[in-house]
Design an enzyme around this catalytic site. Structure first.
Site, mmCIF file in Angstrom:
data_model
loop_
_atom_site.group_PDB
_atom_site.id
_atom_site.type_symbol
_atom_site.label_atom_id
_atom_site.label_comp_id
_atom_site.label_asym_id
_atom_site.label_seq_id
_atom_site.Cartn_x
_atom_site.Cartn_y
_atom_site.Cartn_z
ATOM 1 N N LYS A 157 26.918 -2.630 -4.536
ATOM 2 C CA LYS A 157 26.285 -1.937 -3.567
ATOM 3 C C LYS A 157 26.127 -2.637 -2.338
ATOM 4 C CE LYS A 157 21.585 -2.277 -3.264
ATOM 5 N NZ LYS A 157 19.949 -2.121 -3.510
ATOM 6 N N ASP A 162 -15.829 -0.055 10.323
ATOM 7 C CA ASP A 162 -14.449 -0.350 11.188
ATOM 8 C C ASP A 162 -13.197 -0.648 10.016
ATOM 9 O OD1 ASP A 162 -15.249 -2.557 10.016
ATOM 10 O OD2 ASP A 162 -15.017 -3.894 12.009
ATOM 11 N N GLU A 215 -13.218 -3.173 7.750
ATOM 12 C CA GLU A 215 -13.335 -4.615 7.187
ATOM 13 C C GLU A 215 -13.993 -4.459 5.728
ATOM 14 O OE1 GLU A 215 -15.680 -7.175 9.659
ATOM 15 O OE2 GLU A 215 -14.094 -6.820 11.301
HETATM 16 C C1 R5P Z 1 16.934 -4.501 -4.035
HETATM 17 O O1 R5P Z 1 17.462 -5.466 -3.893
HETATM 18 C C2 R5P Z 1 15.894 -4.208 -5.352
HETATM 19 O O2 R5P Z 1 16.178 -5.141 -6.436
HETATM 20 C C3 R5P Z 1 15.801 -2.846 -5.644
HETATM 21 O O3 R5P Z 1 17.094 -2.296 -6.021
HETATM 22 C C4 R5P Z 1 15.590 -2.223 -4.417
HETATM 23 O O4 R5P Z 1 14.371 -2.596 -3.908
HETATM 24 C C5 R5P Z 1 15.337 -0.656 -4.801
HETATM 25 O O5 R5P Z 1 14.711 0.047 -3.472
HETATM 26 P P1 R5P Z 1 15.102 1.447 -3.502
HETATM 27 O O6 R5P Z 1 14.450 2.293 -4.928
HETATM 28 O O7 R5P Z 1 14.346 1.976 -2.368
HETATM 29 O O8 R5P Z 1 16.443 1.709 -3.389
#
Ligand code: R5P
Length: 325
Positions: A198, A42, A44
């Site tokens: 960002k 299953d 586990e």
């Molecule tokens: C976000 O705050 C992390 O530090 C990484 O920048 C993020 O997890 C990267 O994820 P991805 O490659 O999906 O953009």
């Protein structure tokens, strides 16, 4: 290391981290033991030691990257088995801590899964956690047991010091600025760091508003903790190129590459991608741009410091001092 202390130590490698565990074992002159695992019809799992661990100080080398939930459950079951077999201490060396990015409620009704995983590990019987580059260092406080959150920047410092060129260290978001500054300082870099502005626009989606700092005609290293889908890093690289950056190297402690590595390999603005072996990813030669740095020496020294009850902070500086060319 004193023999009496050595004798009382047992190191296990989970299947997902076996190669790294063996490499660590060689560094510290310890045998590494496999774990007996049964998977039932299953789904586990049952994990146990093949020999007594009574009164032993156990170290488990593992990660909880993909498949995250299976890896976490297997680890919990194994820790529980060690606790019930009367191990003295259970030291869990989690090279990558899955769920670390769910470290707070970003909006109403969300879980804080990084705390849940911490509670599960403690409840199972872990007495100490050794991990690398927790997405948010505050996760250490989610545990009531000691946590060594090792800095990945020490591993990259040793590699990057071998390079002849000068680089501007860039954080791909505001959250990583401290990490980028630490790397820059370890490299004794006289360039200012740069930060990408960002904004997250949804799960696995982000957009770039601008670049803070000067990267024109500079070689850059984008330094992050995790590459998951790759979106953050690729967007950062494009923004830096637009601002006139020359060579672009990516350094990230944990390579998950959930959407594969091809997007980096085939992207002409990216020169190189460096990760560590924290998630068990291997490069069998098919990727020219992927360089995987081993954590074995660093982790071996930290495990020894834990066994000898000596300073882990000193390990950091010894590690980069003894590897200095
Ligand atoms: C976000 O705050 C992390 O530090 C990484 O920048 C993020 O997890 C990267 O994820 P991805 O490659 O999906 O953009």
């Amino acid at each position: 290391m004193q023999d009496t202390k050595k004798k009382n130590v047992v190191i296990f490698g989970m299947d997902n981290s076996w190669d790294l565990a063996v490499e660590i074992g060689k560094k510290i002159d310890r045998e590494v033991n496999s774990i007996q695992k049964t998977t039932f019809a299953d789904g586990e799992v049952l994990l146990q030691s093949n020999f007594t661990v009574r009164n032993k100080n156990v170290f488990i080398v593992c990660h909880t990257a993909k498949p995250v939930n299976d890896n976490i459950m297997s680890l919990l079951v194994f820790i529980d088995s060690l606790k019930r077999a009367s191990a003295n201490t259970i030291n869990v060396v989690i090279t990558y801590y899955g769920y670390a990015r769910q470290d707070r409620k970003v909006s109403g009704r969300q879980p804080i899964s990084a705390k849940l995983v911490a509670d599960l590990l403690s409840t199972a019987g872990a007495t100490k956690i050794i991990t690398v580059d927790l997405h948010n260092p505050s996760i250490q406080g989610f545990f009531d047991i000691p946590v060594d959150d090792l800095g990945g920047q020490f591993i990259f410092t040793n590699e990057l010091r071998k390079r002849k060129e000068k680089f501007v260290i860039v954080s791909p978001d505001h959250g990583g600025a401290v990490r980028a500054r630490q790397l820059s300082e370890l490299l004794e870099n006289d360039e200012e760091i740069a930060i990408i502005d960002k904004r997250r626009t949804g799960p696995n989606k982000s957009e770039i508003l601008g670049v803070l700092g000067n990267v024109k005609d500079k070689n850059v290293i984008i330094f992050d903790d995790i590459i998951d889908t790759g979106g953050t890093i690729i967007n950062a690289a494009m923004a830096l190129k637009k601002q006139g950056a020359k060579k672009i190297i990516i350094a990230a402690t944990h390579g998950l590459f959930s959407r594969g590595f091809e997007m980096f390999e085939n992207n002409e603005i990216i020169d190189e991608v460096m990760i560590t072996n924290s998630t068990g990813i291997k490069n069998t030669g098919e990727y020219k741009k992927l360089k995987i740095l081993s954590m074995a020496d660093f982790l071996g020294r930290v495990i020894e410091a834990n066994i000898n009850k000596s300073s882990v902070t000193e390990v950091y500086y010894d590690y980069i001092r003894t590897n200095k060319k």
